[in-house]
Scaffold this motif. Structure first.
Motif, PDB file in Angstrom:
ATOM      1  N   ASP A 145      20.504  16.769  68.067  1.00 32.81           N
ATOM      2  CA  ASP A 145      20.162  16.977  66.663  1.00 32.81           C
ATOM      3  C   ASP A 145      19.932  18.476  66.463  1.00 32.81           C
ATOM      4  OD1 ASP A 145      17.576  17.529  67.602  1.00 32.81           O
ATOM      5  OD2 ASP A 145      16.789  15.549  67.050  1.00 32.81           O
ATOM      6  N   LYS A 146      19.405  18.858  65.344  1.00 33.54           N
ATOM      7  CA  LYS A 146      19.281  20.286  65.061  1.00 33.54           C
ATOM      8  C   LYS A 146      18.266  20.976  65.961  1.00 33.54           C
ATOM      9  CE  LYS A 146      20.959  20.318  60.321  1.00 33.54           C
ATOM     10  NZ  LYS A 146      20.747  20.812  58.953  1.00 33.54           N
ATOM     11  N   ASN A 147      17.387  20.181  66.563  1.00 31.13           N
ATOM     12  CA  ASN A 147      16.301  20.785  67.332  1.00 31.13           C
ATOM     13  C   ASN A 147      16.368  20.550  68.832  1.00 31.13           C
ATOM     14  OD1 ASN A 147      14.940  21.692  64.912  1.00 31.13           O
ATOM     15  ND2 ASN A 147      14.405  19.540  64.574  1.00 31.13           N
ATOM     16  N   GLY A 148      17.109  19.542  69.286  1.00 31.75           N
ATOM     17  CA  GLY A 148      17.084  19.230  70.710  1.00 31.75           C
ATOM     18  C   GLY A 148      18.235  18.367  71.159  1.00 31.75           C
ATOM     19  N   ILE A 149      18.210  18.044  72.442  1.00 31.43           N
ATOM     20  CA  ILE A 149      19.278  17.258  73.063  1.00 31.43           C
ATOM     21  C   ILE A 149      18.652  16.210  73.989  1.00 31.43           C
ATOM     22  CG2 ILE A 149      20.986  19.121  72.958  1.00 31.43           C
ATOM     23  CD1 ILE A 149      20.395  19.724  75.903  1.00 31.43           C
ATOM     24  N   ALA A 150      19.434  15.198  74.323  1.00 28.62           N
ATOM     25  CA  ALA A 150      18.962  14.164  75.244  1.00 28.62           C
ATOM     26  C   ALA A 150      20.151  13.395  75.798  1.00 28.62           C
ATOM     27  CB  ALA A 150      17.993  13.214  74.549  1.00 28.62           C
ATOM     28  N   MET A 151      19.926  12.750  76.949  1.00 26.50           N
ATOM     29  CA  MET A 151      20.888  11.792  77.482  1.00 26.50           C
ATOM     30  C   MET A 151      20.098  10.555  77.898  1.00 26.50           C
ATOM     31  SD  MET A 151      23.815  12.084  80.451  1.00 26.50           S
ATOM     32  CE  MET A 151      22.731  11.926  81.874  1.00 26.50           C
ATOM     33  N   GLN A 152      20.466   9.419  77.340  1.00 27.47           N
ATOM     34  CA  GLN A 152      19.771   8.166  77.576  1.00 27.47           C
ATOM     35  C   GLN A 152      20.775   7.115  78.022  1.00 27.47           C
ATOM     36  OE1 GLN A 152      16.385   7.056  77.110  1.00 27.47           O
ATOM     37  NE2 GLN A 152      17.191   5.183  78.049  1.00 27.47           N
ATOM     38  N   MET A 153      20.509   6.476  79.176  1.00 31.92           N
ATOM     39  CA  MET A 153      21.361   5.364  79.564  1.00 31.92           C
ATOM     40  C   MET A 153      20.980   4.153  78.742  1.00 31.92           C
ATOM     41  SD  MET A 153      22.083   3.505  83.230  1.00 31.92           S
ATOM     42  CE  MET A 153      21.220   1.980  82.832  1.00 31.92           C
ATOM     43  N   ILE A 154      21.982   3.531  78.108  1.00 31.46           N
ATOM     44  CA  ILE A 154      21.748   2.322  77.334  1.00 31.46           C
ATOM     45  C   ILE A 154      22.495   1.160  77.989  1.00 31.46           C
ATOM     46  CG2 ILE A 154      21.323   3.529  75.175  1.00 31.46           C
ATOM     47  CD1 ILE A 154      24.197   2.950  74.337  1.00 31.46           C
ATOM     48  N   GLY A 155      22.032  -0.039  77.738  1.00 32.98           N
ATOM     49  CA  GLY A 155      22.595  -1.224  78.388  1.00 32.98           C
ATOM     50  C   GLY A 155      21.579  -1.805  79.351  1.00 32.98           C
ATOM     51  N   LYS A 156      21.585  -3.125  79.460  1.00 26.93           N
ATOM     52  CA  LYS A 156      20.592  -3.808  80.299  1.00 26.93           C
ATOM     53  C   LYS A 156      20.882  -3.612  81.780  1.00 26.93           C
ATOM     54  CE  LYS A 156      18.944  -7.417  77.169  1.00 26.93           C
ATOM     55  NZ  LYS A 156      18.707  -8.874  77.004  1.00 26.93           N
ATOM     56  N   MET A 157      19.826  -3.312  82.536  1.00 32.01           N
ATOM     57  CA  MET A 157      19.917  -3.180  83.984  1.00 32.01           C
ATOM     58  C   MET A 157      19.456  -4.471  84.651  1.00 32.01           C
ATOM     59  SD  MET A 157      18.472   0.650  84.804  1.00 32.01           S
ATOM     60  CE  MET A 157      18.673   0.374  86.568  1.00 32.01           C
ATOM     61  N   VAL A 192      20.573   2.240  89.833  1.00 27.72           N
ATOM     62  CA  VAL A 192      21.643   2.150  88.827  1.00 27.72           C
ATOM     63  C   VAL A 192      22.934   1.646  89.461  1.00 27.72           C
ATOM     64  CG1 VAL A 192      23.054   3.351  87.094  1.00 27.72           C
ATOM     65  CG2 VAL A 192      20.633   3.952  87.379  1.00 27.72           C
ATOM     66  N   THR A 193      23.448   2.368  90.459  1.00 30.60           N
ATOM     67  CA  THR A 193      24.681   1.972  91.130  1.00 30.60           C
ATOM     68  C   THR A 193      24.822   2.735  92.438  1.00 30.60           C
ATOM     69  OG1 THR A 193      27.099   1.831  90.904  1.00 30.60           O
ATOM     70  CG2 THR A 193      26.031   3.738  89.934  1.00 30.60           C
ATOM     71  N   PHE A 194      25.646   2.206  93.335  1.00 35.13           N
ATOM     72  CA  PHE A 194      26.033   2.948  94.534  1.00 35.13           C
ATOM     73  C   PHE A 194      27.386   3.629  94.328  1.00 35.13           C
ATOM     74  CE2 PHE A 194      23.183  -0.249  96.471  1.00 35.13           C
ATOM     75  CZ  PHE A 194      22.360   0.586  97.196  1.00 35.13           C
ATOM     76  N   ASP A 195      28.135   3.178  93.342  1.00 37.37           N
ATOM     77  CA  ASP A 195      29.516   3.634  93.154  1.00 37.37           C
ATOM     78  C   ASP A 195      29.631   4.438  91.864  1.00 37.37           C
ATOM     79  OD1 ASP A 195      30.631   2.225  95.465  1.00 37.37           O
ATOM     80  OD2 ASP A 195      30.131   0.406  94.347  1.00 37.37           O
ATOM     81  N   TRP A 196      29.302   5.704  91.950  1.00 33.76           N
ATOM     82  CA  TRP A 196      29.415   6.593  90.801  1.00 33.76           C
ATOM     83  C   TRP A 196      30.884   6.947  90.565  1.00 33.76           C
ATOM     84  CZ3 TRP A 196      24.961   7.114  88.173  1.00 33.76           C
ATOM     85  CH2 TRP A 196      23.764   6.846  88.862  1.00 33.76           C
ATOM     86  N   GLY A 197      31.184   7.338  89.345  1.00 25.95           N
ATOM     87  CA  GLY A 197      32.581   7.540  88.981  1.00 25.95           C
ATOM     88  C   GLY A 197      33.141   8.911  89.256  1.00 25.95           C
ATOM     89  N   ASP A 198      32.305   9.880  89.591  1.00 31.38           N
ATOM     90  CA  ASP A 198      32.836  11.235  89.782  1.00 31.38           C
ATOM     91  C   ASP A 198      31.980  12.032  90.762  1.00 31.38           C
ATOM     92  OD1 ASP A 198      34.359  13.686  89.198  1.00 31.38           O
ATOM     93  OD2 ASP A 198      32.523  14.337  88.219  1.00 31.38           O
ATOM     94  N   THR A 199      32.647  12.700  91.674  1.00 35.10           N
ATOM     95  CA  THR A 199      31.993  13.666  92.557  1.00 35.10           C
ATOM     96  C   THR A 199      32.647  15.038  92.445  1.00 35.10           C
ATOM     97  OG1 THR A 199      33.477  13.139  94.392  1.00 35.10           O
ATOM     98  CG2 THR A 199      31.430  11.862  94.241  1.00 35.10           C
ATOM     99  N   GLN A 200      33.688  15.152  91.608  1.00 33.69           N
ATOM    100  CA  GLN A 200      34.521  16.357  91.584  1.00 33.69           C
ATOM    101  C   GLN A 200      34.429  17.130  90.268  1.00 33.69           C
ATOM    102  OE1 GLN A 200      36.494  16.957  94.603  1.00 33.69           O
ATOM    103  NE2 GLN A 200      35.000  15.386  95.167  1.00 33.69           N
ATOM    104  N   ARG A 201      34.661  16.456  89.147  1.00 38.31           N
ATOM    105  CA  ARG A 201      34.677  17.169  87.861  1.00 38.31           C
ATOM    106  C   ARG A 201      33.343  17.850  87.593  1.00 38.31           C
ATOM    107  NH1 ARG A 201      36.098  12.144  86.013  1.00 38.31           N
ATOM    108  NH2 ARG A 201      34.669  12.201  84.234  1.00 38.31           N
ATOM    109  N   ILE A 202      32.268  17.217  88.064  1.00 40.22           N
ATOM    110  CA  ILE A 202      30.942  17.767  87.818  1.00 40.22           C
ATOM    111  C   ILE A 202      30.789  19.157  88.423  1.00 40.22           C
ATOM    112  CG2 ILE A 202      29.941  16.651  89.858  1.00 40.22           C
ATOM    113  CD1 ILE A 202      28.233  17.254  86.434  1.00 40.22           C
ATOM    114  N   GLN A 203      31.468  19.408  89.549  1.00 41.73           N
ATOM    115  CA  GLN A 203      31.358  20.721  90.196  1.00 41.73           C
ATOM    116  C   GLN A 203      31.971  21.821  89.328  1.00 41.73           C
ATOM    117  OE1 GLN A 203      29.539  20.880  92.836  1.00 41.73           O
ATOM    118  NE2 GLN A 203      29.397  18.674  93.149  1.00 41.73           N
ATOM    119  N   ARG A 204      33.112  21.529  88.733  1.00 40.46           N
ATOM    120  CA  ARG A 204      33.753  22.494  87.845  1.00 40.46           C
ATOM    121  C   ARG A 204      32.919  22.692  86.583  1.00 40.46           C
ATOM    122  NH1 ARG A 204      36.636  27.067  87.412  1.00 40.46           N
ATOM    123  NH2 ARG A 204      37.793  27.128  85.444  1.00 40.46           N
TER     124      ARG A 204
END
Length: 824
Positions: free
Chosen positions: A451-463, A523-535
């Protein structure tokens, strides 16, 4: 002779004229379904006049006096442009594709019926709040209003495809929209396939080698799991690759085609203009038309603009004047396979922690075009629906006297994800949006907010709430009769990972690991990315402050961190090749290729040969490393895995053992395998692209495969409906273009960012977005692919909420006027 010639000429002329007349008549009929964007309609189902203003990119801007009227108009616009696509999505969710496509889609229909996606959607209508129910009902009225107009005015059956297939269109229902939202979970969830594959691999490889080929995120070690065969001793080891749906219409995709995405945000303190920034590009299968449809809705709470899915009355990705939101796949482990023991004395019962219980059973009839209908017996256990062994290769991991069932978060009849999405659209701040996410069920996503003042990342969906004593930690099928292997409800929303206003001022996700928590909160053992995050990390750290342009630059970045890190490791003993080999020999080509790769910066540019050489090398290297150990099962690992390859060439935990060819007497080193694989790749490339290595182009092989799921397979027609474009990027670049990895054209770009958006809250109307095809699903419309070329070049269109800008050079304004009530 002259008379015969004249008659032949007359006949030929007549045939040509007849062909032209037939083509003209056919063209006329097909174009009847092109909507007139400047038409006015007097129509029932709305309370006041509504305008649908389509700007010069054909993006509808919808203005009405009430929210239900706006959602009515969105349904109307969706149906005008994407009626065929909407009905196909609905048929897929209902398990009714075979009614028009025949036996080839019967397996897909059967699986959808067993999961009961549509039945659960029908039940979920009652779980929505009143505002959402009103929106769903209004949207359905809008869709049906267009369908009625098509029928009343003989408007080409609504879409060209209906001339080739059944044109019977059932009235749209609120449950249809919920079912399509649930269908997204089917397309994006891959945990089930991962569990089965891990079990199959564990039966033929020792634990250390299983960790190689199915590696965990390298940032964290994991305790060894039990050998799957030890859980079910009567199970025979098997390489068998069983029946898997392989059809463009099937929502069940290979495990490496699960949902993926990029999203990042910058707080005002890290923005050059002093306003928050947000970028988002979700990755899904490419199709023509795109799954995404751009739209602007003028709601009571204010205007919202972004990406919708035809059939669903939500702006799933987008912004309002004060809030922006994007999504990435969280890779939550939201599925568990259970092996259910069947009562040998009564096959209608299965074992539970409390003893034998009867399956919940009912029958479903699948109607198949040109064939007799089939009746399927559907069975459910306390853990979830029973799936046949012919799906997901389950037969290979199911012992005698047992069946497999699946627990899955999406399999609920009180799914409030639609209400969550509706509240998200109407939120004005990050905190309101996080609260809206509380009601989201599936598919689990990382919600990126600004929003105009801040940022966030929230995982949504039932665990799922799993027992810490779970025998397989949800990573392989487990005995379903043991209490410790069963779910005990769901974790509270507070357990979902949440990141609000970090001190660094930057948030991002490329499907990488977001938390480092022990099982069962991991959350999981099988994450979707180990490469793009580095770039991405490098690009974010290179600047103290960011701009809209720097976010666009990151979104379109084609430098492969993977290539930069793997090539020095794999080729460390190959760079020096001694004296120059004679021209025209394989060694000479190898020397030239290595010289080019040594000078290459890792940019997967469509105009360069180096990305093609690199990609082919990695593909053949993966094949050589695994074929002897895995046999037929190697087909499930065709795509090069950079973590696996790095483990092998660093000899992590003895992983270099993969380099030795088991069947040969000699002991091959990793250098030997690297050299042989490069020679394999160069031979394959020379056969397909010629012997002149400098003339090879990555873009010739890496074409975006945006094909029509149905017409795209029909000779001649496919040239008119499929969209193929030379593209940059690759499997592991931020501008991700996932390759097919199999078949005669393994480098086709089949999965990537069908939508891109960058939002700047220093000047919200300077925000931009784009989709990969066009707004229309009609192949004869100029808006079928008009945005595709902009997308290919990395360009965007304005994402403005300014009504005057929408009306300027608009391609049409559709006015809907309410019909007078009956009796007036």
């Amino acid at each position: 002779m002259l008379t015969a010639f004249r008659w032949l000429l007359r006949i030929l002329t007549a045939l040509i004229l007849l062909s032209l007349a037939t083509a003209g008549i056919g063209y006329w009929f097909l174009t009847r379904s092109l909507p007139d964007y400047n038409a006015d309609y007097t129509i029932g189902g709305i309370s006041a006049p509504v305008e649908i203003v389509r700007n010069n990119s054909d993006v509808p801007h919808i203005f009405g006096k009430s929210d239900p009227d706006v959602f009515f108009a969105l349904g109307f616009a969706h149906a005008q442009d994407r009626l065929w696509q909407m009905t196909m999505l609905r048929r897929t969710a209902q398990g009714r594709l075979s009614e028009i496509f025949g036996a080839k889609t019967a397996k897909t229909d059967e699986l959808m019926r067993r999961l009961d996606i549509y039945g659960l959607a029908v039940k979920s209508v009652a779980a929505q709040d009143d505002a959402t129910k009103a929106a769903l009902e209004a949207y359905a009225r809008g869709v049906n209003a267009w369908i009625n107009l098509v029928n009343q005015r003989a408007m080409g059956r609504g879409a060209p495809e209906f001339f080739l297939f059944s044109n019977k269109i059932a009235a749209w229902q609120p449950a249809d929209s919920i079912a399509i939202l649930k269908l997204m979970a089917v397309q994006m969830s891959t945990s089930l396939e991962d569990e089965v594959l891990r079990a199959r691999v564990s039966m033929i490889l020792p634990p250390a080698r299983v960790r190689d080929i199915l590696p965990d995120d390298p940032l964290k070690a994991i305790a060894a799991l039990p050998d799957y065969a030890s859980l079910f001793p009567k199970l025979h080891k098997s390489y068998a690759a069983l029946n898997v749906a392989d059809d463009p219409l099937s929502p069940f995709k290979p495990r490496d085609f699960g949902g993926a995405s990029n999203a990042w945000a910058a707080a005002p303190s890290r923005s050059a203009a002093g306003g928050s920034l947000l970028a988002n590009d979700p990755h899904l299968d490419f199709t023509a038309p795109s799954i995404w449809y751009l739209a602007r809705l003028q709601l009571k709470e204010g205007g919202v603009i972004g990406a919708t899915i035809p059939g669903v009355p939500l702006v799933l990705l987008g912004r309002s004047k004060t809030l922006g939101w994007g999504l990435t796949s969280s890779y939550l482990d939201d599925q568990d396979v259970h092996i259910e023991k069947v009562n040998p004395d009564d096959p209608q019962e299965y074992l539970t922690p409390d003893g034998w219980k009867p399956f919940e059973t009912r029958h479903s009839i699948i109607r198949i075009k040109d064939e007799k209908p089939i009746t399927v017996t559907l069975r459910w256990t306390e853990n979830g629906p029973v799936l046949p062994g012919s799906h997901y290769d389950l037969a290979s991991v199911t012992p005698p006297g047992a069946v497999a069932s699946v627990s899955w978060t999406v399999l609920t009849g009180d799914d409030t994800s639609m209400t969550s999405g509706m509240r998200l659209m109407k939120s004005h701040s990050v905190h309101e949006a996080i609260e809206a996410g509380r009601l989201f069920v599936a598919p689990s996503q990382n919600l990126m907010l600004a929003d105009k003042n801040g940022i966030a990342m929230q995982m949504i969906g039932k665990m799922p709430r799993r027992d810490a004593a779970n025998e397989t930690q949800g990573r392989m099928p487990s005995p379903g009769w043991k209490k410790e292997n069963r779910w005990s409800g769901f974790l509270p929303y507070s357990a979902n990972p949440s990141f609000v206003d970090p001190s660094t001022g930057i948030l991002g996700n490329t499907n990488n690991k977001t938390v480092d928590r022990p099982f069962p909160l991991n959350v999981t053992f099988d994450w979707g990315d180990t490469q793009r995050i580095q770039r991405w990390l490098k690009l974010m750290k290179d600047r103290d402050v960011h701009t809209r342009e720097s976010f666009i630059e990151a979104q379109l970045d084609t430098v492969s961190f993977t290539a930069r890190s793997l090539l020095p490791l794999i080729a460390k003993n190959l760079w020096y090749q001694g004296e120059a080999a004679p021209a025209g020999t394989p060694k000479a080509m190898r020397q030239k290729a290595l010289k080019m790769l040594a000078d290459w910066n890792g940019e997967m540019n469509e105009h360069l040969p180096e990305p093609l050489i690199y990609a082919a090398w990695m593909l053949h290297l993966q094949k050589r490393l695994i074929s002897d150990e895995l046999g037929p099962l190697a087909a499930d690992f065709a795509r090069p895995d950079p973590v696996f390859i790095e483990r092998v060439f660093r000899n992590t935990d003895g992983a270099s053992a993969w380099c030795d060819i088991v069947q040969s007497t000699a002991h091959e080193s990793c250098t030997d395998i690297a050299r042989m694989s490069l020679d394999d790749a160069l031979l394959w490339l020379s056969q397909h692209y010629g012997k002149n290595i400098e003339s090879w182009r990555w873009g010739d092989a890496h074409q975006a495969m945006q094909d029509h799921p149905v017409l795209g397979k029909i000779p001649v027609l496919r040239y008119f409906v499929n969209i193929r474009q030379s593209t940059s990027g690759g499997d592991n670049t931020l501008m991700r273009g996932l390759t097919k990895a199999t078949g005669p054209n393994p480098f086709l770009n089949v999965h990537g960012a069908g939508y891109r958006g960058v939002y700047d809250f220093a000047d919200p109307d300077s925000s931009v977005f784009i989709i990969s095809t066009g707004e229309s699903g009609h192949p004869l419309s100029r808006h079928y692919d008009d945005l595709g070329e902009l997308w290919r070049r990395g360009e965007y269109i304005p994402m403005s909420l300014d009504p005057a800008l929408a009306r300027a050079a608009a391609v049409g304004i559709t006015r809907l006027t309410p019909a007078a009530p009956a009796g007036n």
